[in-house]
Design an enzyme around this catalytic site. Structure first.
Site, mmCIF file in Angstrom:
data_model
loop_
_atom_site.group_PDB
_atom_site.id
_atom_site.type_symbol
_atom_site.label_atom_id
_atom_site.label_comp_id
_atom_site.label_asym_id
_atom_site.label_seq_id
_atom_site.Cartn_x
_atom_site.Cartn_y
_atom_site.Cartn_z
ATOM 1 N N ARG A 67 22.444 -14.578 8.511
ATOM 2 C CA ARG A 67 21.950 -13.224 8.267
ATOM 3 C C ARG A 67 23.033 -12.311 7.706
ATOM 4 N NH1 ARG A 67 16.710 -11.918 10.235
ATOM 5 N NH2 ARG A 67 17.143 -9.849 9.406
ATOM 6 N N SER A 123 0.829 -1.209 0.000
ATOM 7 C CA SER A 123 0.000 0.000 0.000
ATOM 8 C C SER A 123 0.865 1.261 0.000
ATOM 9 C CB SER A 123 -0.955 -0.006 1.195
ATOM 10 O OG SER A 123 -0.259 -0.148 2.418
ATOM 11 N N THR A 164 8.746 3.664 8.105
ATOM 12 C CA THR A 164 7.563 4.108 8.842
ATOM 13 C C THR A 164 7.258 3.115 9.949
ATOM 14 O OG1 THR A 164 6.007 2.908 7.423
ATOM 15 C CG2 THR A 164 6.572 5.163 6.776
ATOM 16 N N HIS A 165 6.485 3.576 10.928
ATOM 17 C CA HIS A 165 6.048 2.700 12.022
ATOM 18 C C HIS A 165 4.641 3.123 12.436
ATOM 19 C CE1 HIS A 165 6.284 0.002 15.396
ATOM 20 N NE2 HIS A 165 5.903 0.970 16.194
ATOM 21 N N ASP A 176 13.252 0.339 15.431
ATOM 22 C CA ASP A 176 12.429 1.552 15.504
ATOM 23 C C ASP A 176 13.022 2.594 16.454
ATOM 24 O OD1 ASP A 176 10.556 0.398 13.737
ATOM 25 O OD2 ASP A 176 9.555 -0.620 15.387
#
Length: 211
Positions: free
Chosen positions: A76, A24, A119-120, A156
């Site tokens: 990783r 989105s 974003t968060h 974050d």
């Protein structure tokens, strides 16, 4: 003598958008980049898994895509090196995480640090992590929202660029609240990615500045 502030980063408009889900936010950025005045253009979309809606959106728009999945690497660190090289192929001025659900290591941050935006769905530093909407509801807050930040090595924890508030309605559940946050988040992300591209981004410690 105190250290001099880092110079502003002025992006020339090349965006690599990284995705993990429905796309989105990617769709909002693609809509914005059709306007030449926006100043930024999505040149590639990189995902951490295949078969997701975001990749379909990118391909329908004629945007090159790549998938770099953690499961295809021995650890990783190897994945981090591979995704760094994949993104670097497209020479981005700014890397935008649009629902990307993986943390980067030292290699990626060393290459692109200071020009990665995420974003968060909460007003950081409150409710970080993968369940920001659920945690805000469980805590009983009356106002939550979304945050646009510059990515650092934490979860974050990066310098905050912008935030917008979203009221919690009495009968909200996680899905209804998250949908309203997403609508505000898309507008905020598009605005600030455009501003960074046109005006430049500067990070000084805990503070991020545009212009």
């Amino acid at each position: 003598m105190p250290p001099r502030p880092a110079p502003a980063t002025r992006a020339s408009g090349r965006l690599v958008v990284m995705v993990s889900g429905t796309g989105s936010n990617l769709a909002a950025l693609l809509a914005a980049h059709e306007d030449p005045a926006y100043g930024a253009r999505v040149v590639a979309v990189v995902a951490d898994r295949g078969g997701i809606r975001a990749l379909e959106i990118a391909r329908a728009a004629g945007i090159p895509t790549a998938v770099v999945s953690v499961k295809d690497f021995e650890d990783r660190a190897a994945w981090d090196a591979a995704v760094t090289e994949t993104v670097a192929v497209f020479s981005p001025d700014l890397v935008v995480l649009a629902g990307f659900m993986k943390l980067f290591g030292a290699t990626f941050l060393g290459r692109f640090g200071g020009r990665i935006v995420n974003t968060h769905p909460a007003l950081l530093p409150s409710f970080p992590g993968a369940h920001g909407v659920r945690d805000a509801l469980a805590y009983g807050v009356k106002i939550t929202g979304c945050t646009v930040m510059v990515v650092d090595e934490g979860v974050d924890t990066g310098p905050i660029l912008a935030q917008a508030a979203v009221p919690v309605e009495p009968h909200d559940d996680e899905a209804t609240l998250h949908e309203r946050i997403k609508a505000v988040e898309q507008v905020l992300l598009v605005e600030w990615v455009g501003r960074i591209t046109r005006e430049g981004l500067r990070v000084e410690g805990r503070h991020a500045f545009v212009g």
